[in-house]
Design a protein around this motif. Structure first.
Motif, PDB file in Angstrom:
ATOM      1  N   THR A 157     -10.392 151.676  64.651  1.00  0.00           N
ATOM      2  CA  THR A 157     -11.359 150.863  63.908  1.00  0.00           C
ATOM      3  C   THR A 157     -12.191 151.729  62.956  1.00  0.00           C
ATOM      4  OG1 THR A 157     -12.992 151.028  65.694  1.00  0.00           O
ATOM      5  CG2 THR A 157     -11.486 149.135  65.734  1.00  0.00           C
ATOM      6  N   THR A 158     -11.607 152.828  62.511  1.00  0.00           N
ATOM      7  CA  THR A 158     -12.324 153.749  61.619  1.00  0.00           C
ATOM      8  C   THR A 158     -12.097 153.405  60.149  1.00  0.00           C
ATOM      9  OG1 THR A 158     -10.445 155.262  61.837  1.00  0.00           O
ATOM     10  CG2 THR A 158     -12.346 155.675  63.239  1.00  0.00           C
ATOM     11  N   TRP A 159     -11.753 152.156  59.884  1.00  0.00           N
ATOM     12  CA  TRP A 159     -11.442 151.721  58.513  1.00  0.00           C
ATOM     13  C   TRP A 159     -12.606 150.983  57.857  1.00  0.00           C
ATOM     14  CZ3 TRP A 159      -7.452 154.413  57.799  1.00  0.00           C
ATOM     15  CH2 TRP A 159      -6.365 154.452  58.676  1.00  0.00           C
ATOM     16  N   TRP A 160     -13.830 151.289  58.209  1.00  0.00           N
ATOM     17  CA  TRP A 160     -14.952 150.499  57.683  1.00  0.00           C
ATOM     18  C   TRP A 160     -14.905 150.380  56.167  1.00  0.00           C
ATOM     19  CZ3 TRP A 160     -19.586 151.575  54.801  1.00  0.00           C
ATOM     20  CH2 TRP A 160     -20.491 150.517  54.800  1.00  0.00           C
ATOM     21  N   ARG A 161     -14.989 149.139  55.712  1.00  0.00           N
ATOM     22  CA  ARG A 161     -15.006 148.846  54.282  1.00  0.00           C
ATOM     23  C   ARG A 161     -16.119 147.835  53.999  1.00  0.00           C
ATOM     24  NH1 ARG A 161     -12.002 152.481  54.843  1.00  0.00           N
ATOM     25  NH2 ARG A 161      -9.930 152.823  53.902  1.00  0.00           N
ATOM     26  N   PRO A 162     -17.102 148.188  53.143  1.00  0.00           N
ATOM     27  CA  PRO A 162     -18.173 147.243  52.802  1.00  0.00           C
ATOM     28  C   PRO A 162     -17.645 146.169  51.860  1.00  0.00           C
ATOM     29  CG  PRO A 162     -18.376 149.219  51.484  1.00  0.00           C
ATOM     30  CD  PRO A 162     -17.251 149.471  52.436  1.00  0.00           C
ATOM     31  N   GLN A 163     -18.431 145.125  51.662  1.00  0.00           N
ATOM     32  CA  GLN A 163     -17.990 144.037  50.787  1.00  0.00           C
ATOM     33  C   GLN A 163     -17.700 144.534  49.369  1.00  0.00           C
ATOM     34  OE1 GLN A 163     -17.369 140.840  51.817  1.00  0.00           O
ATOM     35  NE2 GLN A 163     -16.481 140.573  49.791  1.00  0.00           N
ATOM     36  N   GLY A 164     -18.456 145.531  48.917  1.00  0.00           N
ATOM     37  CA  GLY A 164     -18.252 146.062  47.573  1.00  0.00           C
ATOM     38  C   GLY A 164     -16.859 146.628  47.367  1.00  0.00           C
ATOM     39  N   TYR A 165     -16.276 147.152  48.441  1.00  0.00           N
ATOM     40  CA  TYR A 165     -14.903 147.671  48.346  1.00  0.00           C
ATOM     41  C   TYR A 165     -13.943 146.556  47.960  1.00  0.00           C
ATOM     42  CZ  TYR A 165     -10.312 149.099  50.144  1.00  0.00           C
ATOM     43  OH  TYR A 165      -8.969 149.346  50.293  1.00  0.00           O
ATOM     44  N   TYR A 166     -14.117 145.391  48.573  1.00  0.00           N
ATOM     45  CA  TYR A 166     -13.227 144.264  48.290  1.00  0.00           C
ATOM     46  C   TYR A 166     -13.521 143.623  46.939  1.00  0.00           C
ATOM     47  CZ  TYR A 166     -12.093 144.691  53.238  1.00  0.00           C
ATOM     48  OH  TYR A 166     -11.696 145.171  54.454  1.00  0.00           O
ATOM     49  N   ASP A 167     -14.770 143.707  46.501  1.00  0.00           N
ATOM     50  CA  ASP A 167     -15.158 143.047  45.247  1.00  0.00           C
ATOM     51  C   ASP A 167     -14.761 143.843  44.002  1.00  0.00           C
ATOM     52  OD1 ASP A 167     -16.272 141.047  46.770  1.00  0.00           O
ATOM     53  OD2 ASP A 167     -18.338 141.808  46.601  1.00  0.00           O
ATOM     54  N   GLN A 168     -14.296 145.082  44.189  1.00  0.00           N
ATOM     55  CA  GLN A 168     -14.010 145.931  43.026  1.00  0.00           C
ATOM     56  C   GLN A 168     -12.743 145.530  42.285  1.00  0.00           C
ATOM     57  OE1 GLN A 168     -12.971 150.029  43.983  1.00  0.00           O
ATOM     58  NE2 GLN A 168     -12.271 149.407  46.017  1.00  0.00           N
ATOM     59  N   SER A 169     -11.887 144.705  42.914  1.00  0.00           N
ATOM     60  CA  SER A 169     -10.635 144.323  42.274  1.00  0.00           C
ATOM     61  C   SER A 169     -10.238 142.917  42.705  1.00  0.00           C
ATOM     62  CB  SER A 169      -9.528 145.315  42.639  1.00  0.00           C
ATOM     63  OG  SER A 169      -8.284 144.869  42.155  1.00  0.00           O
ATOM     64  N   GLU A 170      -9.730 142.131  41.757  1.00  0.00           N
ATOM     65  CA  GLU A 170      -9.342 140.754  42.054  1.00  0.00           C
ATOM     66  C   GLU A 170      -8.125 140.675  42.961  1.00  0.00           C
ATOM     67  OE1 GLU A 170      -8.801 138.546  38.487  1.00  0.00           O
ATOM     68  OE2 GLU A 170     -10.916 138.624  37.906  1.00  0.00           O
ATOM     69  N   TRP A 171      -7.265 141.695  42.932  1.00  0.00           N
ATOM     70  CA  TRP A 171      -6.048 141.637  43.744  1.00  0.00           C
ATOM     71  C   TRP A 171      -6.248 142.161  45.151  1.00  0.00           C
ATOM     72  CZ3 TRP A 171      -3.980 146.118  45.758  1.00  0.00           C
ATOM     73  CH2 TRP A 171      -4.401 147.315  45.179  1.00  0.00           C
ATOM     74  N   ARG A 172      -7.336 142.898  45.371  1.00  0.00           N
ATOM     75  CA  ARG A 172      -7.545 143.496  46.687  1.00  0.00           C
ATOM     76  C   ARG A 172      -7.888 142.439  47.734  1.00  0.00           C
ATOM     77  NH1 ARG A 172      -7.747 148.516  48.006  1.00  0.00           N
ATOM     78  NH2 ARG A 172      -8.120 149.290  45.895  1.00  0.00           N
ATOM     79  N   ALA A 173      -7.339 142.606  48.939  1.00  0.00           N
ATOM     80  CA  ALA A 173      -7.598 141.709  50.069  1.00  0.00           C
ATOM     81  C   ALA A 173      -7.264 140.255  49.730  1.00  0.00           C
ATOM     82  CB  ALA A 173      -9.038 141.839  50.535  1.00  0.00           C
ATOM     83  N   THR A 174      -6.135 140.054  49.053  1.00  0.00           N
ATOM     84  CA  THR A 174      -5.643 138.712  48.750  1.00  0.00           C
ATOM     85  C   THR A 174      -4.180 138.636  49.191  1.00  0.00           C
ATOM     86  OG1 THR A 174      -4.892 139.343  46.528  1.00  0.00           O
ATOM     87  CG2 THR A 174      -7.152 138.506  46.732  1.00  0.00           C
ATOM     88  N   TRP A 175      -3.722 137.407  49.452  1.00  0.00           N
ATOM     89  CA  TRP A 175      -2.315 137.229  49.825  1.00  0.00           C
ATOM     90  C   TRP A 175      -1.410 137.510  48.628  1.00  0.00           C
ATOM     91  CZ3 TRP A 175      -1.364 137.517  54.647  1.00  0.00           C
ATOM     92  CH2 TRP A 175      -2.270 137.018  55.590  1.00  0.00           C
ATOM     93  N   GLY A 176      -1.844 137.087  47.444  1.00  0.00           N
ATOM     94  CA  GLY A 176      -1.021 137.286  46.268  1.00  0.00           C
ATOM     95  C   GLY A 176      -1.019 138.712  45.749  1.00  0.00           C
ATOM     96  N   GLY A 177      -2.109 139.440  45.987  1.00  0.00           N
ATOM     97  CA  GLY A 177      -2.210 140.803  45.476  1.00  0.00           C
ATOM     98  C   GLY A 177      -1.711 141.855  46.439  1.00  0.00           C
ATOM     99  N   GLU A 178      -2.214 141.816  47.680  1.00  0.00           N
ATOM    100  CA  GLU A 178      -1.831 142.834  48.661  1.00  0.00           C
ATOM    101  C   GLU A 178      -0.894 142.311  49.740  1.00  0.00           C
ATOM    102  OE1 GLU A 178      -4.660 146.382  49.304  1.00  0.00           O
ATOM    103  OE2 GLU A 178      -5.893 144.619  49.648  1.00  0.00           O
ATOM    104  N   GLY A 179      -0.912 140.986  49.951  1.00  0.00           N
ATOM    105  CA  GLY A 179      -0.044 140.428  50.985  1.00  0.00           C
ATOM    106  C   GLY A 179      -0.625 140.515  52.379  1.00  0.00           C
ATOM    107  N   GLY A 180      -1.931 140.772  52.460  1.00  0.00           N
ATOM    108  CA  GLY A 180      -2.583 140.889  53.759  1.00  0.00           C
ATOM    109  C   GLY A 180      -3.817 141.754  53.654  1.00  0.00           C
ATOM    110  N   GLY A 181      -4.384 142.085  54.805  1.00  0.00           N
ATOM    111  CA  GLY A 181      -5.609 142.877  54.843  1.00  0.00           C
ATOM    112  C   GLY A 181      -5.394 144.217  55.517  1.00  0.00           C
ATOM    113  N   VAL A 182      -6.100 144.439  56.621  1.00  0.00           N
ATOM    114  CA  VAL A 182      -6.084 145.738  57.279  1.00  0.00           C
ATOM    115  C   VAL A 182      -4.679 146.145  57.742  1.00  0.00           C
ATOM    116  CG1 VAL A 182      -6.698 144.735  59.545  1.00  0.00           C
ATOM    117  CG2 VAL A 182      -7.218 147.141  59.052  1.00  0.00           C
ATOM    118  N   LEU A 183      -3.832 145.188  58.079  1.00  0.00           N
ATOM    119  CA  LEU A 183      -2.491 145.525  58.569  1.00  0.00           C
ATOM    120  C   LEU A 183      -1.590 146.106  57.477  1.00  0.00           C
ATOM    121  CD1 LEU A 183      -1.730 142.458  60.878  1.00  0.00           C
ATOM    122  CD2 LEU A 183      -2.156 144.818  61.609  1.00  0.00           C
TER     123      LEU A 183
END
Length: 368
Positions: A157-183
């Motif tokens: 669980t050492t993958w801490w990511r603040p909300q700003g990390y996800y907000d920096q790119s439209e494709w990040r943390a999306t099904w269409g852009g990355e295809g998933g999240g932490v996995l």
């Protein structure tokens, strides 16, 4: 061929690191052949920083240019199989970033095409396989030093990511852009190491939270139970909202136990006899002594090993090994075909959470 000309596709953070390694001469038998990115700003930056390196805004043009012998794909995950296949079609060696893709179906297509080109080198950036710590752990398991595996537990669980990390790119943390999240973003290395060291489970059952502690649509919390099909079980836990994080990997065998803390320290406890023999031979009085911390040396010996990890060294090691395979035929530490295993685990974990049921491996690709 004595020097591999590498084409870097995608000049984000990772592509930039690879370019830096190469220009500083840190990777034996490899130089930059060309750079490709669709972002005009990256083109301007690269022209200034690497004025003598050809730049392309279309990776097919780069593949057809004659300037590259191999490529590395530093692009969104969906594109890895497509780019790998297009490179191999042109007799260009391919090193794909992790994960190998998003769906097992598309990764299988890449693997099957690569198998039809055995003269070419096909690798994946599983840099943790070059980590001396995990190489040592694999050696211990493969040599049977702790016997047959009974249970695996990994909390990472050492993958801490603040909300700003996800907000920096439209494709990040999306099904269409990355295809998933932490996995598919943070934990692919651990999914690979888990199966590389302990083998693939036969079934998974998961509890996954989507947008649990972050404003995203993909998973940021995962708890999965593993069934290895021979009685052995496991648990895999990961998330991106634990700011103080834990990294602890335990492998219990019938002749001992291995514990990895923070990917830096390995504690090996080797039993003097298999657990089943201890169970049948020790009296209750012996057990009470053990509970009081007495006579432990009669039960097991302990070895503690500590390792230091220098960031970048493991990436460099994968790239050097990839080049050595092309130039000298050195065996690959991370064959590209191995990439399907981690994708299989991620797909099965997702599918289990969506259906609320245990998923057998190999999973139903069409259903996924």
């Amino acid at each position: 061929m004595k020097t591999v000309r590498l084409g870097i596709i995608g000049m984000g953070a990772q592509g930039g690191y690879y370019a830096e390694f190469l220009t500083k001469g840190k990777i034996k038998n490899m130089v930059i052949g060309a750079i490709c990115d669709i972002d005009p700003d990256k083109k301007a930056t690269c022209k200034e920083r690497y004025p003598d390196i050809p730049f392309y805004d279309n990776y097919i043009d780069m593949l057809d240019s004659g300037n590259v012998d191999a490529i590395v794909t530093c692009v969104p995950h969906y594109l890895h199989p497509e780019m790998g296949i297009n490179a191999l079609k042109r007799n260009i060696h391919a090193l794909v970033e992790k994960p190998a893709g998003v769906y097992t179906k598309q990764v299988k297509e890449l693997n099957e095409f690569a198998a039809s080109k055995p003269e070419l080198t096909f690798g994946i950036m599983f840099n943790q396989r070059t980590n001396p710590l995990y190489q040592k752990v694999k050696e211990i398991i493969d040599n049977g030093e702790i016997g047959n595996i009974r249970r695996t537990n990994w909390i990472i669980t050492t993958w801490w990511r603040p909300q700003g990390y996800y907000d920096q790119s439209e494709w990040r943390a999306t099904w269409g852009g990355e295809g998933g999240g932490v996995l598919v973003n943070q934990a692919p290395h651990q999914l690979d190491l888990l199966q590389w060291i302990c083998g693939m489970p036969k079934k998974v059952y998961s509890n996954v939270k989507y947008g649990y502690q972050r404003n995203i649509v993909v998973e940021d919390e995962v708890t999965t139970m593993l069934d290895y099909g021979n009685g052995a079980t496991g648990v895999f836990i990961t998330c991106t909202h634990d700011v103080v994080g834990t990294d602890r990997f335990e492998i219990l065998g019938d002749k001992g136990k291995v514990v990895i803390d923070d990917s830096k320290k390995v504690t090996i406890k080797r039993l003097t006899k298999p657990e089943s023999e201890l169970s049948s031979s020790l009296s209750w009085a012996d057990v009470m002594k053990i509970f009081r911390g007495q006579g432990l040396s009669d039960i097991y010996s302990e070895e503690v090993l500590e390792f230091e990890s220098v960031w970048g060294a493991q990436h460099i090691a994968v790239m050097e090994n990839f080049a050595a395979n092309i130039v000298e035929g050195t065996p690959l530490l991370a064959p590209g075909s191995d990439g399907i295993h981690g994708v299989t685990l991620a797909n099965a974990i997702h599918l289990s959470s969506w259906l609320g049921t245990e998923i057998e491996i190999p999973l139903d690709e069409e259903l996924y």
